[in-house]
Design a protein around this motif. Structure first.
Motif, PDB file in Angstrom:
ATOM      1  N   SER A  97       0.782  -1.250   0.000  1.00 35.43           N
ATOM      2  CA  SER A  97       0.000   0.000   0.000  1.00 35.43           C
ATOM      3  C   SER A  97       0.804   1.287   0.000  1.00 35.43           C
ATOM      4  O   SER A  97       0.211   2.363  -0.079  1.00 35.43           O
ATOM      5  N   ALA A  98       2.137   1.203   0.107  1.00 39.59           N
ATOM      6  CA  ALA A  98       2.929   2.455   0.203  1.00 39.59           C
ATOM      7  C   ALA A  98       2.735   3.332  -1.030  1.00 39.59           C
ATOM      8  O   ALA A  98       2.709   4.557  -0.934  1.00 39.59           O
ATOM      9  N   ARG A  99       2.581   2.719  -2.205  1.00 41.51           N
ATOM     10  CA  ARG A  99       2.398   3.489  -3.444  1.00 41.51           C
ATOM     11  C   ARG A  99       1.110   4.316  -3.403  1.00 41.51           C
ATOM     12  O   ARG A  99       1.030   5.396  -3.991  1.00 41.51           O
ATOM     13  N   GLU A 100       0.100   3.789  -2.691  1.00 47.82           N
ATOM     14  CA  GLU A 100      -1.208   4.471  -2.649  1.00 47.82           C
ATOM     15  C   GLU A 100      -1.161   5.759  -1.816  1.00 47.82           C
ATOM     16  O   GLU A 100      -2.022   6.613  -1.942  1.00 47.82           O
ATOM     17  N   MET A 101      -0.150   5.871  -0.926  1.00 45.95           N
ATOM     18  CA  MET A 101      -0.046   7.082  -0.095  1.00 45.95           C
ATOM     19  C   MET A 101       0.234   8.318  -0.943  1.00 45.95           C
ATOM     20  O   MET A 101      -0.061   9.431  -0.531  1.00 45.95           O
ATOM     21  N   GLU A 102       0.817   8.101  -2.136  1.00 45.46           N
ATOM     22  CA  GLU A 102       1.124   9.241  -3.020  1.00 45.46           C
ATOM     23  C   GLU A 102      -0.146   9.998  -3.405  1.00 45.46           C
ATOM     24  O   GLU A 102      -0.118  11.206  -3.635  1.00 45.46           O
ATOM     25  N   LYS A 103      -1.272   9.283  -3.476  1.00 39.78           N
ATOM     26  CA  LYS A 103      -2.531   9.899  -3.920  1.00 39.78           C
ATOM     27  C   LYS A 103      -3.193  10.734  -2.826  1.00 39.78           C
ATOM     28  O   LYS A 103      -4.103  11.504  -3.099  1.00 39.78           O
ATOM     29  N   VAL A 104      -2.732  10.552  -1.567  1.00 38.32           N
ATOM     30  CA  VAL A 104      -3.388  11.253  -0.441  1.00 38.32           C
ATOM     31  C   VAL A 104      -3.029  12.723  -0.437  1.00 38.32           C
ATOM     32  O   VAL A 104      -3.886  13.590  -0.287  1.00 38.32           O
ATOM     33  N   GLY A 105      -1.757  13.027  -0.589  1.00 37.53           N
ATOM     34  CA  GLY A 105      -1.312  14.421  -0.550  1.00 37.53           C
ATOM     35  C   GLY A 105       0.136  14.522  -0.988  1.00 37.53           C
ATOM     36  O   GLY A 105       0.725  13.551  -1.469  1.00 37.53           O
ATOM     37  N   VAL A 106       0.724  15.680  -0.798  1.00 41.52           N
ATOM     38  CA  VAL A 106       2.089  15.919  -1.305  1.00 41.52           C
ATOM     39  C   VAL A 106       3.173  15.502  -0.309  1.00 41.52           C
ATOM     40  O   VAL A 106       4.327  15.334  -0.691  1.00 41.52           O
ATOM     41  N   ASN A 107       2.817  15.331   0.955  1.00 45.63           N
ATOM     42  CA  ASN A 107       3.838  15.100   1.991  1.00 45.63           C
ATOM     43  C   ASN A 107       4.142  13.607   2.155  1.00 45.63           C
ATOM     44  O   ASN A 107       3.995  13.033   3.233  1.00 45.63           O
ATOM     45  N   TYR A 108       4.612  12.992   1.068  1.00 41.34           N
ATOM     46  CA  TYR A 108       4.748  11.535   1.036  1.00 41.34           C
ATOM     47  C   TYR A 108       5.728  11.014   2.090  1.00 41.34           C
ATOM     48  O   TYR A 108       5.413  10.097   2.855  1.00 41.34           O
ATOM     49  N   ALA A 109       6.927  11.611   2.151  1.00 41.42           N
ATOM     50  CA  ALA A 109       7.949  11.137   3.100  1.00 41.42           C
ATOM     51  C   ALA A 109       7.488  11.332   4.546  1.00 41.42           C
ATOM     52  O   ALA A 109       7.798  10.516   5.423  1.00 41.42           O
ATOM     53  N   GLU A 110       6.736  12.413   4.767  1.00 39.47           N
ATOM     54  CA  GLU A 110       6.256  12.683   6.131  1.00 39.47           C
ATOM     55  C   GLU A 110       5.256  11.620   6.593  1.00 39.47           C
ATOM     56  O   GLU A 110       5.241  11.236   7.762  1.00 39.47           O
ATOM     57  N   TYR A 111       4.411  11.135   5.667  1.00 41.38           N
ATOM     58  CA  TYR A 111       3.468  10.071   6.037  1.00 41.38           C
ATOM     59  C   TYR A 111       4.230   8.832   6.496  1.00 41.38           C
ATOM     60  O   TYR A 111       3.883   8.203   7.496  1.00 41.38           O
ATOM     61  N   LEU A 112       5.282   8.495   5.760  1.00 39.05           N
ATOM     62  CA  LEU A 112       6.081   7.315   6.112  1.00 39.05           C
ATOM     63  C   LEU A 112       6.830   7.546   7.432  1.00 39.05           C
ATOM     64  O   LEU A 112       6.940   6.639   8.250  1.00 39.05           O
ATOM     65  N   ALA A 113       7.313   8.783   7.624  1.00 38.96           N
ATOM     66  CA  ALA A 113       7.997   9.103   8.891  1.00 38.96           C
ATOM     67  C   ALA A 113       7.031   8.942  10.072  1.00 38.96           C
ATOM     68  O   ALA A 113       7.402   8.404  11.128  1.00 38.96           O
ATOM     69  N   LEU A 114       5.773   9.389   9.893  1.00 40.99           N
ATOM     70  CA  LEU A 114       4.771   9.257  10.958  1.00 40.99           C
ATOM     71  C   LEU A 114       4.490   7.782  11.262  1.00 40.99           C
ATOM     72  O   LEU A 114       4.277   7.414  12.424  1.00 40.99           O
ATOM     73  N   ILE A 115       4.526   6.946  10.234  1.00 40.09           N
ATOM     74  CA  ILE A 115       4.313   5.511  10.462  1.00 40.09           C
ATOM     75  C   ILE A 115       5.456   4.933  11.300  1.00 40.09           C
ATOM     76  O   ILE A 115       5.229   4.110  12.195  1.00 40.09           O
ATOM     77  N   PHE A 116       6.683   5.390  11.062  1.00 39.88           N
ATOM     78  CA  PHE A 116       7.805   4.919  11.881  1.00 39.88           C
ATOM     79  C   PHE A 116       7.714   5.449  13.316  1.00 39.88           C
ATOM     80  O   PHE A 116       8.101   4.759  14.262  1.00 39.88           O
ATOM     81  N   PHE A 117       7.188   6.661  13.486  1.00 39.24           N
ATOM     82  CA  PHE A 117       6.938   7.174  14.848  1.00 39.24           C
ATOM     83  C   PHE A 117       5.950   6.259  15.574  1.00 39.24           C
ATOM     84  O   PHE A 117       6.132   5.939  16.749  1.00 39.24           O
ATOM     85  N   ILE A 118       4.896   5.866  14.861  1.00 41.29           N
ATOM     86  CA  ILE A 118       3.893   4.973  15.463  1.00 41.29           C
ATOM     87  C   ILE A 118       4.541   3.656  15.867  1.00 41.29           C
ATOM     88  O   ILE A 118       4.279   3.130  16.957  1.00 41.29           O
ATOM     89  N   LEU A 119       5.413   3.128  15.006  1.00 40.84           N
ATOM     90  CA  LEU A 119       6.108   1.873  15.336  1.00 40.84           C
ATOM     91  C   LEU A 119       7.001   2.034  16.559  1.00 40.84           C
ATOM     92  O   LEU A 119       7.158   1.103  17.358  1.00 40.84           O
ATOM     93  N   CYS A 120       7.582   3.223  16.731  1.00 47.12           N
ATOM     94  CA  CYS A 120       8.375   3.521  17.936  1.00 47.12           C
ATOM     95  C   CYS A 120       7.493   3.410  19.181  1.00 47.12           C
ATOM     96  O   CYS A 120       7.861   2.784  20.177  1.00 47.12           O
ATOM     97  N   GLY A 121       6.285   4.010  19.110  1.00 46.81           N
ATOM     98  CA  GLY A 121       5.345   3.918  20.223  1.00 46.81           C
ATOM     99  C   GLY A 121       4.921   2.491  20.495  1.00 46.81           C
ATOM    100  O   GLY A 121       4.779   2.066  21.656  1.00 46.81           O
ATOM    101  N   ILE A 122       4.739   1.706  19.418  1.00 46.37           N
ATOM    102  CA  ILE A 122       4.316   0.311  19.572  1.00 46.37           C
ATOM    103  C   ILE A 122       5.374  -0.499  20.309  1.00 46.37           C
ATOM    104  O   ILE A 122       5.046  -1.316  21.187  1.00 46.37           O
ATOM    105  N   THR A 123       6.652  -0.278  19.984  1.00 49.85           N
ATOM    106  CA  THR A 123       7.708  -1.026  20.699  1.00 49.85           C
ATOM    107  C   THR A 123       7.765  -0.637  22.174  1.00 49.85           C
ATOM    108  O   THR A 123       8.119  -1.451  23.018  1.00 49.85           O
TER     109      THR A 123
END
Length: 444
Positions: free
Chosen positions: A71-97
């Motif tokens: 699904s990472a390719r589909e994030m491009e259609k959401v908005g322009v801040n593509y790298a930031e969306y992925l960075a936020l997902i890694f922040f969430i994974l930090c919280g999960i650990t």
């Protein structure tokens, strides 16, 4: 990931970095399970990565890797801040650990906030969509309110025990203080909100429906499973000796979650909204592990996390590719997209708990854990009846795909996408036949 947004113009390069980082995390976590420790940090006993936490983190990282591949390719259609969306997902994974390995209520609180705040942003990331903005605002306000309940509960517990450490809270001391019981109940209610257990589930359908589908997939699977692990860890290690005092409340929450989730899912006309209510129903089954709190429950919740994440990520990956989320959109799907229809069927069968899938065995583990608790056969029977109800709305999609005629949907899928879906379906069947492939890691 944040720097890649500044330094790289190519979205493909950003996506490849995210996938490479996820593989790196997964490899590091597996090596740590085999006692290859990279960093020795004194956490003062506030975080401890035991076998249970490391195995759960492995499930999360595998699920997140599969999610990015699909699904990472589909994030491009959401908005322009593509790298930031992925960075936020890694922040969430930090919280999960953090929430999978906490030993202190402070770390639990920090972990949940590190998970929640990026989720508020991702929910409202589609700025052009008013429903996305509304979902984000609802989620933020209700999430902040539930966080207030959690902090009040932690404050009351600290006032009684003078410590944030879960092991020290769980020391027997005759009749528990009313303040301790009140604090425990506030934590129970706030955690029930986070995992969307009834009657604290009202935000879930609106938020899941309003958020961009690519982020709904992440929220409904990996995040939900992680919060359940935190929930179980908190009540096992922090309030295990008070089990008789909270078991009745957990029973009421479990029964109402199973009932409301399954019955309301039956009446939905959108597959995305049906999956939102089905995630509430699945939360009801996961609540059985909290109710039972024994070895079967701990094994079962790990298997359930894997089965539920794999199946739901797979269904959402197919759903994202479609323009219409109604049941009618799946009419004749098997004729036009046979491979996608076959894998989607396996995912739906797993969620419904049909034998030879991981979903069947994970539900079986939950029921077996509940059976080990005396004088509660009625709860197990009720859960089985609700699982039977769930078969109806999952099979509606299968019926539409295979037994109805419909026009072909313009779906663009790459061969790599199909391969990852096949791997997901194979993993679900493999875990359904050999659950020890996963559970043996807990002991060996």
């Amino acid at each position: 990931m944040m720097f890649s947004g500044i330094l790289l113009k190519s979205k493909t390069a950003v996506r490849n970095i995210a996938i490479a980082c996820m593989v790196l995390l997964l490899v590091a976590n597996v090596l740590e399970m085999y006692d290859m420790v990279f960093f020795t940090i004194d956490t003062k006993g506030m975080i401890a990565f035991d076998r249970f936490a490391l195995l759960f983190n492995t499930i999360v990282f595998v699920s997140a890797l599969l999610y990015l591949l699909l699904s990472a390719r589909e994030m491009e259609k959401v908005g322009v801040n593509y790298a930031e969306y992925l960075a936020l997902i890694f922040f969430i994974l930090c919280g999960i650990t953090m929430v999978s390995a906490f030993r202190s209520l402070l770390i639990l609180f920090l972990g949940i906030e590190i998970i929640s705040i990026p989720l508020y942003i991702l929910t409202g990331s589609d700025k052009r969509n008013l429903r996305s903005n509304e979902a984000s605002l609802k989620y933020f306000l209700l999430g902040a309110f539930s966080t207030g309940l959690m902090l009040m509960g932690i404050a009351l517990i600290y006032g009684v025990r003078g410590t944030f450490f879960t092991a020290l809270i769980n020391i027997p001391a005759g009749v528990p203080s009313p303040l301790l019981v009140a604090g425990m109940m506030l934590l129970l209610f706030s955690m029930s909100f986070k995992v969307s257990a009834a009657p604290f589930h009202f935000w879930t359908p609106d938020v899941y429906d309003g958020a961009p589908t690519v982020f709904t997939s992440f929220m409904a699977t990996i995040v939900k499973a992680a919060l359940f692990i935190a929930f179980i860890r908190l009540f096992d290690e922090g309030f295990g000796l008070l089990q008789l005092r909270w078991r009745l409340l957990v029973t009421i929450i479990t029964v109402s979650t199973l009932f409301i989730g399954n019955i309301t899912a039956v009446f939905q006309q959108s597959v995305k909204r049906m999956l939102a209510y089905s995630s509430i129903a699945q939360a009801g089954f996961m609540m059985l592990s909290l109710y039972a709190m024994n070895t079967y429950a701990k094994e079962g919740i790990l298997l359930y996390a894997a089965a539920y994440c794999f199946a739901t990520i797979g269904i959402f990956a197919v759903l994202i590719k479609m323009n219409d989320y109604s049941f009618d959109a799946f009419n004749g799907f098997a004729k036009h997209q046979p491979l996608l229809a076959a894998t989607t069927t396996i995912f739906l069968l797993s969620l419904a708990g049909i034998p030879l899938t991981a979903g069947f065995l994970s539900k079986f583990y939950m029921l077996r854990a509940a059976m080990a608790v005396p004088q509660n056969l009625w709860l197990v029977i009720f859960a089985v009846l609700m699982a039977a109800v769930s078969v109806y709305y999952y099979f509606r999609v299968i019926q539409a795909m295979y037994f109805k005629e419909g026009e072909e949907q313009p779906i663009q899928v790459t061969p790599a996408f199909k391969w990852v879906l096949v791997i997901l379906a194979a993993l679900i069947i493999l875990l359904g036949i050999f659950p020890t492939l996963l559970l043996n890691w807990l002991y060996f």
